[in-house]
Motif scaffolding. Structure first.
Motif, PDB file in Angstrom:
ATOM      1  N   UNK A  84       0.821  -1.210   0.000  1.00 61.79           N
ATOM      2  CA  UNK A  84       0.000   0.000   0.000  1.00 61.79           C
ATOM      3  C   UNK A  84       0.854   1.259   0.000  1.00 61.79           C
ATOM      4  N   UNK A  85       1.949   1.233   0.775  1.00 59.64           N
ATOM      5  CA  UNK A  85       2.845   2.394   0.768  1.00 59.64           C
ATOM      6  C   UNK A  85       3.419   2.608  -0.621  1.00 59.64           C
ATOM      7  N   UNK A  86       3.873   1.522  -1.258  1.00 57.56           N
ATOM      8  CA  UNK A  86       4.454   1.636  -2.590  1.00 57.56           C
ATOM      9  C   UNK A  86       3.431   2.197  -3.589  1.00 57.56           C
ATOM     10  N   UNK A  87       2.195   1.719  -3.511  1.00 60.72           N
ATOM     11  CA  UNK A  87       1.170   2.181  -4.451  1.00 60.72           C
ATOM     12  C   UNK A  87       0.851   3.661  -4.237  1.00 60.72           C
ATOM     13  N   UNK A  88       0.782   4.092  -2.970  1.00 62.76           N
ATOM     14  CA  UNK A  88       0.476   5.499  -2.719  1.00 62.76           C
ATOM     15  C   UNK A  88       1.616   6.402  -3.168  1.00 62.76           C
ATOM     16  N   UNK A  89       2.860   5.905  -3.060  1.00 70.40           N
ATOM     17  CA  UNK A  89       4.005   6.694  -3.531  1.00 70.40           C
ATOM     18  C   UNK A  89       4.014   6.750  -5.058  1.00 70.40           C
ATOM     19  N   UNK A  90       3.875   5.587  -5.702  1.00 67.89           N
ATOM     20  CA  UNK A  90       3.907   5.545  -7.165  1.00 67.89           C
ATOM     21  C   UNK A  90       2.716   6.293  -7.771  1.00 67.89           C
ATOM     22  N   UNK A  91       1.573   6.298  -7.061  1.00 63.26           N
ATOM     23  CA  UNK A  91       0.398   7.003  -7.565  1.00 63.26           C
ATOM     24  C   UNK A  91       0.384   8.480  -7.233  1.00 63.26           C
ATOM     25  N   UNK A  92       1.400   8.960  -6.514  1.00 63.34           N
ATOM     26  CA  UNK A  92       1.490  10.383  -6.206  1.00 63.34           C
ATOM     27  C   UNK A  92       0.639  10.828  -5.035  1.00 63.34           C
ATOM     28  N   UNK A  93       0.017   9.888  -4.307  1.00 66.22           N
ATOM     29  CA  UNK A  93      -0.815  10.269  -3.179  1.00 66.22           C
ATOM     30  C   UNK A  93       0.013  10.626  -1.952  1.00 66.22           C
ATOM     31  N   UNK A  94       1.217  10.104  -1.884  1.00 69.35           N
ATOM     32  CA  UNK A  94       2.126  10.441  -0.795  1.00 69.35           C
ATOM     33  C   UNK A  94       3.474  10.798  -1.406  1.00 69.35           C
ATOM     34  N   UNK A  95       4.041  11.884  -0.959  1.00 68.19           N
ATOM     35  CA  UNK A  95       5.304  12.360  -1.525  1.00 68.19           C
ATOM     36  C   UNK A  95       6.420  12.195  -0.498  1.00 68.19           C
ATOM     37  N   UNK A  96       7.369  11.304  -0.748  1.00 65.30           N
ATOM     38  CA  UNK A  96       8.495  11.146   0.187  1.00 65.30           C
ATOM     39  C   UNK A  96       9.277  12.445   0.325  1.00 65.30           C
ATOM     40  N   UNK A  97       9.696  12.750   1.538  1.00 65.41           N
ATOM     41  CA  UNK A  97      10.423  13.978   1.831  1.00 65.41           C
ATOM     42  C   UNK A  97      11.866  13.668   2.198  1.00 65.41           C
ATOM     43  N   UNK A  98      12.796  14.592   1.934  1.00 62.77           N
ATOM     44  CA  UNK A  98      14.189  14.376   2.354  1.00 62.77           C
ATOM     45  C   UNK A  98      14.265  14.130   3.855  1.00 62.77           C
ATOM     46  N   UNK A  99      15.213  13.307   4.252  1.00 69.58           N
ATOM     47  CA  UNK A  99      15.355  12.942   5.663  1.00 69.58           C
ATOM     48  C   UNK A  99      16.093  14.038   6.409  1.00 69.58           C
ATOM     49  N   UNK A 100      15.432  14.636   7.417  1.00 71.80           N
ATOM     50  CA  UNK A 100      16.062  15.680   8.238  1.00 71.80           C
ATOM     51  C   UNK A 100      15.644  15.485   9.690  1.00 71.80           C
ATOM     52  N   UNK A 101      15.983  14.348  10.264  1.00 73.37           N
ATOM     53  CA  UNK A 101      15.567  14.026  11.624  1.00 73.37           C
ATOM     54  C   UNK A 101      16.769  13.598  12.457  1.00 73.37           C
ATOM     55  N   UNK A 102      16.649  13.778  13.758  1.00 75.80           N
ATOM     56  CA  UNK A 102      17.678  13.312  14.679  1.00 75.80           C
ATOM     57  C   UNK A 102      17.340  11.939  15.236  1.00 75.80           C
ATOM     58  N   UNK A 103      16.089  11.499  15.051  1.00 74.43           N
ATOM     59  CA  UNK A 103      15.663  10.192  15.511  1.00 74.43           C
ATOM     60  C   UNK A 103      14.513   9.728  14.631  1.00 74.43           C
ATOM     61  N   UNK A 104      14.166   8.474  14.730  1.00 73.28           N
ATOM     62  CA  UNK A 104      13.043   7.930  13.979  1.00 73.28           C
ATOM     63  C   UNK A 104      11.973   7.489  14.981  1.00 73.28           C
ATOM     64  N   UNK A 105      10.744   7.390  14.507  1.00 77.92           N
ATOM     65  CA  UNK A 105       9.632   7.053  15.380  1.00 77.92           C
ATOM     66  C   UNK A 105       9.027   5.713  14.988  1.00 77.92           C
ATOM     67  N   UNK A 106       8.396   5.092  15.962  1.00 82.47           N
ATOM     68  CA  UNK A 106       7.697   3.832  15.737  1.00 82.47           C
ATOM     69  C   UNK A 106       6.641   4.006  14.649  1.00 82.47           C
TER      70      UNK A 106
END
Length: 348
Positions: A143-165
């Motif tokens: 589902x994540x792949x489909x939403x990315x490929x379909x343009x529904x979700x746009x990945x953003x550059x990584x600018x974090x000091x930690x990651x979340x669950x």
């Protein structure tokens, strides 16, 4: 009982240009779906997908999956009939199975980056291994792949000091999911934790948060997909478990307390090595009851349940084997019946 005949694979019924079909397995089904997407990409662009800086997210993900198929072709004999372009079985894979993006480094083994400084040693080394319950995460990756490929979700550059669950990232063209965060502690003066990270090729790792963050920063094309707006990703899917447990510690301040938490993996994995983790008070635990999660991410469910139990919360300080002090959360002075009621209210 008469013998059942497989009319599709009976060699006596095949024409001269047909070959017996290999039985479909979940692994083969996934591989067939992957090679179809790769073929569709080649039809569109006229070239194989390549994973290198500057390439699009979709292309890098497909290139990573193609490398995975080539590395695993010995276990995918039934895929040969779908490999119409000889992408997998018509060449020798150049992929090095030890070329893991999470452990690779551009330095020569004898090259030292600046002055050597004392560093905290990990309690155990992260490794990559097959994910035993990958079927629970596979639909999320799709589902994540489909939403990315379909343009529904746009990945953003990584600018974090930690990651979340619960977060998703693209690292070296591969989708990465943070399925569990445990054993939060300080390492070299900074907050760190042990993660359960699931990769879209069916493997997982137990690396440190600091290691994942470092690799995400090193990959200029790494992207954060995140969890915002992910609601439909979790509808109807099993997303983890709520667990209620009691510590086997003999310390008086722990008596009568219950720990309530969630995990995206199995509860058995979550409480394994409890005696080495501050969140479990560096002591073995007894699991009293577990509840299956559906319709909520593990992180969201945990937040809701802890809000419902807020008046029963008890803050604890625990001293680790090395003498350091840790704060232990998720402990409540409540009965199992009261906890069950709070869980039902929070997730209703």
């Amino acid at each position: 009982m008469p013998e059942t005949i497989d009319y599709l694979n009976d060699e006596l019924l095949l024409t001269s240009d047909e070959k017996p079909r290999a039985p479909q397995t979940p692994l083969l089904d996934r591989a067939v779906e992957v090679i179809k997407r790769i073929n569709a990409f080649i039809d569109e662009t006229g070239a194989e997908p390549v994973s290198e800086p500057g390439r699009g997210v979709r292309e890098r993900m497909l290139a990573n999956e193609l490398a995975g198929l080539r590395a695993s072709k010995a276990d995918l004999d039934g895929l040969a009939s779908y490999d119409t372009r000889a992408l997998i079985f018509g060449r020798t894979s150049g992929a090095d199975p030890l070329d893991d993006p999470l452990i690779s480094d551009d330095l020569d083994i004898f090259e030292v980056r600046g002055e050597l400084k004392p560093m905290a040693r990990p309690d155990f080394v992260a490794d990559r291994r097959p994910c035993p319950d990958f079927e629970r995460f596979e639909s999320l990756f799709i589902r994540v792949r489909k939403t990315v490929e379909g343009g529904k979700r746009t990945p953003q550059p990584f600018r974090q000091e930690r990651v979340e669950l619960g977060e998703f990232f693209v690292l070296k063209g591969q989708i990465v999911h943070v399925a569990d965060v445990r054993d939060e502690h300080r390492r070299n003066g900074k907050l760190d934790a042990r993660l359960r990270v699931i990769f879209d090729n069916g493997t997982e790792s137990n690396l440190l948060m600091s290691s994942l963050v470092r690799r995400l920063y090193e990959d200029k094309d790494a992207r954060r997909i995140g969890t915002a707006g992910a609601g439909p990703l979790f509808e109807g899917a099993q997303t983890g478990f709520v667990y209620v447990l009691r510590s086997r510690s003999n310390k008086p301040e722990v008596q009568g307390l219950l720990k309530v938490g969630t995990t995206s993996g199995t509860v058995e994995d979550r409480v394994a090595r409890a005696e080495t983790q501050s969140t479990f008070l560096f002591a073995p635990v007894e699991v009293l009851v577990t509840y299956e999660l559906k319709g909520y991410s593990a992180k969201e469910a945990e937040q809701r349940i802890h809000r419902a139990l807020r008046t029963y919360h008890t803050a604890l300080k625990v001293i680790g084997p090395d003498g350091r002090s840790f704060s232990a959360v998720e402990w409540f002075k409540a009965t199992p019946e009261l906890v069950e009621e709070a869980i039902n209210v929070a997730l209703s």
